[in-house]
Motif scaffolding. Structure first.
Motif, PDB file in Angstrom:
ATOM      1  N   GLN A  11      -5.701 -13.398 -17.561  1.00 41.46           N
ATOM      2  CA  GLN A  11      -6.889 -12.984 -16.831  1.00 41.46           C
ATOM      3  C   GLN A  11      -7.893 -14.126 -16.826  1.00 41.46           C
ATOM      4  O   GLN A  11      -8.340 -14.570 -17.872  1.00 41.46           O
ATOM      5  N   LEU A  12      -8.219 -14.611 -15.641  1.00 37.82           N
ATOM      6  CA  LEU A  12      -9.102 -15.768 -15.548  1.00 37.82           C
ATOM      7  C   LEU A  12     -10.562 -15.330 -15.521  1.00 37.82           C
ATOM      8  O   LEU A  12     -10.916 -14.420 -14.775  1.00 37.82           O
ATOM      9  N   PRO A  13     -11.406 -15.969 -16.347  1.00 37.93           N
ATOM     10  CA  PRO A  13     -12.840 -15.662 -16.251  1.00 37.93           C
ATOM     11  C   PRO A  13     -13.399 -16.187 -14.951  1.00 37.93           C
ATOM     12  O   PRO A  13     -12.965 -17.206 -14.433  1.00 37.93           O
ATOM     13  N   ARG A  14     -14.380 -15.497 -14.384  1.00 39.07           N
ATOM     14  CA  ARG A  14     -15.034 -15.964 -13.168  1.00 39.07           C
ATOM     15  C   ARG A  14     -15.976 -17.116 -13.520  1.00 39.07           C
ATOM     16  O   ARG A  14     -16.791 -16.984 -14.424  1.00 39.07           O
ATOM     17  N   PRO A  15     -15.843 -18.247 -12.832  1.00 37.56           N
ATOM     18  CA  PRO A  15     -16.767 -19.353 -13.121  1.00 37.56           C
ATOM     19  C   PRO A  15     -18.200 -18.907 -12.890  1.00 37.56           C
ATOM     20  O   PRO A  15     -18.510 -18.296 -11.882  1.00 37.56           O
ATOM     21  N   SER A  16     -19.086 -19.188 -13.860  1.00 41.43           N
ATOM     22  CA  SER A  16     -20.479 -18.785 -13.716  1.00 41.43           C
ATOM     23  C   SER A  16     -21.177 -19.687 -12.708  1.00 41.43           C
ATOM     24  O   SER A  16     -20.771 -20.823 -12.458  1.00 41.43           O
ATOM     25  N   GLU A  17     -22.259 -19.154 -12.099  1.00 37.53           N
ATOM     26  CA  GLU A  17     -23.031 -19.917 -11.122  1.00 37.53           C
ATOM     27  C   GLU A  17     -23.577 -21.186 -11.764  1.00 37.53           C
ATOM     28  O   GLU A  17     -23.556 -22.259 -11.170  1.00 37.53           O
ATOM     29  N   ALA A  18     -24.067 -21.067 -13.015  1.00 39.01           N
ATOM     30  CA  ALA A  18     -24.652 -22.230 -13.676  1.00 39.01           C
ATOM     31  C   ALA A  18     -23.597 -23.284 -13.968  1.00 39.01           C
ATOM     32  O   ALA A  18     -23.802 -24.475 -13.728  1.00 39.01           O
ATOM     33  N   ASP A  19     -22.415 -22.853 -14.497  1.00 37.48           N
ATOM     34  CA  ASP A  19     -21.355 -23.813 -14.816  1.00 37.48           C
ATOM     35  C   ASP A  19     -20.861 -24.510 -13.554  1.00 37.48           C
ATOM     36  O   ASP A  19     -20.640 -25.721 -13.541  1.00 37.48           O
ATOM     37  N   ALA A  20     -20.676 -23.722 -12.487  1.00 34.33           N
ATOM     38  CA  ALA A  20     -20.194 -24.308 -11.241  1.00 34.33           C
ATOM     39  C   ALA A  20     -21.207 -25.300 -10.678  1.00 34.33           C
ATOM     40  O   ALA A  20     -20.856 -26.389 -10.233  1.00 34.33           O
ATOM     41  N   ALA A  21     -22.496 -24.932 -10.706  1.00 31.04           N
ATOM     42  CA  ALA A  21     -23.533 -25.831 -10.184  1.00 31.04           C
ATOM     43  C   ALA A  21     -23.594 -27.117 -10.998  1.00 31.04           C
ATOM     44  O   ALA A  21     -23.714 -28.207 -10.447  1.00 31.04           O
ATOM     45  N   GLY A  53      -8.686 -22.626 -12.296  1.00 30.16           N
ATOM     46  CA  GLY A  53      -7.544 -21.813 -12.684  1.00 30.16           C
ATOM     47  C   GLY A  53      -6.286 -22.042 -11.874  1.00 30.16           C
ATOM     48  O   GLY A  53      -5.509 -21.113 -11.658  1.00 30.16           O
ATOM     49  N   PHE A  54      -6.058 -23.269 -11.400  1.00 30.88           N
ATOM     50  CA  PHE A  54      -4.806 -23.615 -10.748  1.00 30.88           C
ATOM     51  C   PHE A  54      -3.969 -24.471 -11.697  1.00 30.88           C
ATOM     52  O   PHE A  54      -4.507 -25.271 -12.469  1.00 30.88           O
ATOM     53  N   GLY A  55      -2.652 -24.318 -11.600  1.00 29.15           N
ATOM     54  CA  GLY A  55      -1.781 -25.100 -12.463  1.00 29.15           C
ATOM     55  C   GLY A  55      -1.617 -26.529 -12.000  1.00 29.15           C
ATOM     56  O   GLY A  55      -1.260 -27.400 -12.784  1.00 29.15           O
ATOM     57  N   PRO A 134       2.210  -7.440  -3.692  1.00 28.31           N
ATOM     58  CA  PRO A 134       1.812  -7.953  -2.357  1.00 28.31           C
ATOM     59  C   PRO A 134       0.858  -9.133  -2.425  1.00 28.31           C
ATOM     60  O   PRO A 134       0.920 -10.020  -1.585  1.00 28.31           O
ATOM     61  N   ASP A 135      -0.069  -9.139  -3.411  1.00 27.46           N
ATOM     62  CA  ASP A 135      -1.047 -10.228  -3.471  1.00 27.46           C
ATOM     63  C   ASP A 135      -0.656 -11.318  -4.448  1.00 27.46           C
ATOM     64  O   ASP A 135      -1.477 -12.162  -4.815  1.00 27.46           O
ATOM     65  N   ALA A 136       0.589 -11.296  -4.897  1.00 27.47           N
ATOM     66  CA  ALA A 136       1.038 -12.323  -5.844  1.00 27.47           C
ATOM     67  C   ALA A 136       1.276 -13.642  -5.120  1.00 27.47           C
ATOM     68  O   ALA A 136       1.647 -13.685  -3.943  1.00 27.47           O
ATOM     69  N   TRP A 137       1.056 -14.712  -5.836  1.00 26.37           N
ATOM     70  CA  TRP A 137       1.288 -16.050  -5.286  1.00 26.37           C
ATOM     71  C   TRP A 137       2.787 -16.344  -5.302  1.00 26.37           C
ATOM     72  O   TRP A 137       3.451 -16.174  -6.315  1.00 26.37           O
ATOM     73  N   HIS A 138       3.298 -16.810  -4.148  1.00 27.07           N
ATOM     74  CA  HIS A 138       4.723 -17.138  -4.027  1.00 27.07           C
ATOM     75  C   HIS A 138       4.899 -18.656  -4.087  1.00 27.07           C
ATOM     76  O   HIS A 138       4.027 -19.400  -3.629  1.00 27.07           O
ATOM     77  N   PRO A 139       6.022 -19.140  -4.649  1.00 30.01           N
ATOM     78  CA  PRO A 139       6.222 -20.596  -4.729  1.00 30.01           C
ATOM     79  C   PRO A 139       6.114 -21.323  -3.399  1.00 30.01           C
ATOM     80  O   PRO A 139       5.755 -22.492  -3.359  1.00 30.01           O
ATOM     81  N   ASP A 140       6.414 -20.625  -2.292  1.00 26.12           N
ATOM     82  CA  ASP A 140       6.357 -21.281  -0.986  1.00 26.12           C
ATOM     83  C   ASP A 140       5.046 -21.065  -0.255  1.00 26.12           C
ATOM     84  O   ASP A 140       4.893 -21.497   0.893  1.00 26.12           O
ATOM     85  N   ASN A 141       4.085 -20.374  -0.893  1.00 28.04           N
ATOM     86  CA  ASN A 141       2.756 -20.285  -0.289  1.00 28.04           C
ATOM     87  C   ASN A 141       2.072 -21.652  -0.328  1.00 28.04           C
ATOM     88  O   ASN A 141       2.348 -22.467  -1.224  1.00 28.04           O
ATOM     89  N   LEU A 164      -3.091 -19.677 -12.126  1.00 30.59           N
ATOM     90  CA  LEU A 164      -2.671 -19.278 -13.465  1.00 30.59           C
ATOM     91  C   LEU A 164      -2.596 -17.765 -13.634  1.00 30.59           C
ATOM     92  O   LEU A 164      -1.902 -17.270 -14.514  1.00 30.59           O
ATOM     93  N   ASP A 165      -3.354 -17.029 -12.800  1.00 25.67           N
ATOM     94  CA  ASP A 165      -3.262 -15.573 -12.889  1.00 25.67           C
ATOM     95  C   ASP A 165      -2.189 -15.016 -11.959  1.00 25.67           C
ATOM     96  O   ASP A 165      -1.999 -13.794 -11.893  1.00 25.67           O
ATOM     97  N   GLY A 166      -1.495 -15.903 -11.237  1.00 23.45           N
ATOM     98  CA  GLY A 166      -0.416 -15.467 -10.382  1.00 23.45           C
ATOM     99  C   GLY A 166      -0.848 -14.781  -9.112  1.00 23.45           C
ATOM    100  O   GLY A 166      -0.012 -14.229  -8.404  1.00 23.45           O
ATOM    101  N   ARG A 167      -2.135 -14.808  -8.787  1.00 23.13           N
ATOM    102  CA  ARG A 167      -2.661 -14.095  -7.618  1.00 23.13           C
ATOM    103  C   ARG A 167      -3.238 -15.074  -6.606  1.00 23.13           C
ATOM    104  O   ARG A 167      -3.645 -16.184  -6.947  1.00 23.13           O
ATOM    105  N   ASN A 168      -3.273 -14.628  -5.361  1.00 26.33           N
ATOM    106  CA  ASN A 168      -3.989 -15.419  -4.367  1.00 26.33           C
ATOM    107  C   ASN A 168      -5.448 -15.526  -4.797  1.00 26.33           C
ATOM    108  O   ASN A 168      -6.044 -14.533  -5.242  1.00 26.33           O
TER     109      ASN A 168
END
Length: 505
Positions: A11-21, A53-55, A134-141, A164-168
């Protein structure tokens, strides 16, 4: 490049506005100051992997010969070894981008809709089976961020894989990915700018003027000799208003910028921040990256290439967070932490001979009855109104804070003695007792007050404790009263004092 999901996606944490900025601001600074394109692009793809959160992530850059080459890769070693340096014809990339579904500025290709196009560009595929959701990431996406020059020319592609969470990716991560793509494009453009500077003065002028980054040329004594349109826009002044002036003349008087001390080749790069003021009264914070343009063979005076990054939004966000950490959300008054900090500072000043400190510990009488009979909204309204009344009745230099619940603490410093404190306390209590209407009902609020007047060997903790004990004595005497506590030998002796009208202090 294509990827896949893991068996047990985290489960990926959502990047905070402050951290992203903060991260994007740091990337902008590096893009603006670095001359090493490879290093900067590697920083961008590594930040995508670490923060979004991308590999894996990579940058393809357009090369001469109508080719697109992988120039930066972050991810597994096998991916780096397989992909770095590989090239594909631009026609293949144009076909791929045209087949993708627009996701804002991004492009997404679902393998289920176009399997042939999805396999048109060779990539590294980990030996892992995709999930069936249905919303899972596929190797060919495929998820791509085209990189464009300011004129709209395609100069590269940022590609991500293996969430990393396997989702789009959700909308927030897609939006952040778009911003990372902007910095990758600026890095490529920035590298080209510096190449053109070395190769051609004419091309330098063209890129200088068209750069989306605010740029100015200064003499070593800080005089502006040239600015681009982005700099004019950032500073809110035409070039004619800027030429010949110094950065100090454009900044706030209380925020004078760092000055370059000579043109030593030992430190050709500098970075500092300036708080600029514009003619329309608005202000902007700029992070300045300056590079001394001088060589042993150069003729004429040395110049400083200055790039200014607008960090006003980041500064504003930091200020909001700092304010929220030190102020009560309901009343806007200083909270417990800030009250204690200012009390400690006042006690330090008092010990150095700067007068005495009065601590007023205030508690609203029968506040629970207001909440129980009129509701918590009425209680909040009362607390807000009491905070305003106390602030108006107190002296400008005093601190009025909400300590918690229906308790307020007022730090009066400096004060002379008990007579002045008595007048100040009476004035505050009279202000509180003004009638008001809550939830359609007339209310005459009152408060009990415990007062402590500092004396050796008091410190902040003991002064507050004395005031707290005096507050309980005031409540025990019938509420709507105040009591003055004196401290001797570390012990509090509450002393009854009348609470009728007193001379104002």
């Amino acid at each position: 490049m294509r990827g896949t999901v893991t068996d047990t996606p985290p489960q990926l944490p959502r990047p905070s506005e402050a951290d992203a900025a903060a991260l994007l601001a740091d990337l902008a600074r590096r893009v603006a100051s670095s001359l090493d394109l490879q290093q900067t692009l590697q920083l961008v793809v590594q930040a995508v992997v670490d923060q979004l959160g991308f590999g894996a992530a990579l940058v393809n850059m357009v090369r001469p010969g109508d080719l697109c080459e992988v120039v930066a890769v972050a991810g597994p070693e096998e991916a780096v070894a397989s992909l770095l340096g590989t090239r594909a014809p631009m026609d293949t990339w144009r076909t791929l981008l045209a087949s993708c579904e627009p996701w804002g500025e991004l492009r997404f290709l679902d393998h289920r809709k176009d399997q042939r196009t999805a396999r048109s560009i060779a990539g590294w595929v980990p030996p892992t089976e995709p999930a069936d959701e249905p919303d899972a990431w596929h190797p060919d996406n495929i998820l791509l961020a085209p990189l464009y020059a300011p004129g709209g020319t395609l100069i590269g592609v940022l590609s991500v894989d293996m969430p990393l969470d396997g989702r789009n990716p959700d909308a927030q991560r897609r939006q952040l990915l778009e911003q990372f793509a902007v910095h990758a494009a600026l890095a490529i453009e920035h590298s080209r700018v510096h190449t053109l500077i070395a190769d051609s003065e004419q091309l330098f002028r063209a890129m200088f003027d068209r750069s989306p980054i605010a740029i100015a040329l200064l003499t070593t004594d800080d005089r502006i000799t040239r600015v681009n349109a982005a700099c004019e826009q950032l500073l809110g002044r035409d070039a004619a208003e800027l030429l010949g002036r110094t950065a100090a003349e454009l900044s706030r008087p209380d925020a004078a910028p760092h000055r370059r001390t000579g043109d030593s080749a030992a430190s050709p790069h500098e970075q500092y921040e300036i708080h600029f003021h514009r003619p329309d009264g608005s202000e902007v914070w700029g992070r300045v990256n300056s590079t001394l343009l001088a060589t042993e063979a150069s003729e004429g005076p040395s110049l400083v290439l200055t790039q200014i990054e607008d960090i006003t939004m980041l500064r504003s966000m930091q200020a909001r967070f700092a304010y929220a950490a030190t102020h009560d959300q309901l009343t806007g008054l200083p909270n417990r932490a800030l009250v204690l900090e200012r009390l400690a500072a006042a006690m330090t000043g008092s010990r150095r001979g700067g007068g005495r400190v009065a601590v007023l510990f205030c508690d609203l009488d029968h506040f629970k009855d207001i909440n129980d009979t009129l509701g918590h909204a009425a209680g909040d309204q009362l607390l807000t109104e009491i905070g305003c009344r106390l602030r108006r009745a107190a002296r400008e230099q005093d601190t009025v804070g909400r300590f918690g619940g229906d308790e307020f603490v007022i730090i009066c410093y400096p004060v002379i003695g008990p007579a002045q404190v008595a007048g100040m306390t009476t004035r505050l209590m009279r202000a509180v007792r003004e009638p008001l209407t809550l939830a359609g009902e007339p209310v005459v609020p009152s408060m009990s007050v415990g007062v402590a007047l500092s004396a050796p060997p008091d410190n902040a903790d003991s002064a507050l404790a004395h005031a707290d004990r005096a507050l309980y004595a005031a409540k025990a005497a019938g509420r709507g009263r105040w009591r003055l506590a004196t401290a001797q030998s570390g012990r509090s002796r509450p002393k009854a004092v009348g609470h009728g009208p007193k001379a104002d202090g």
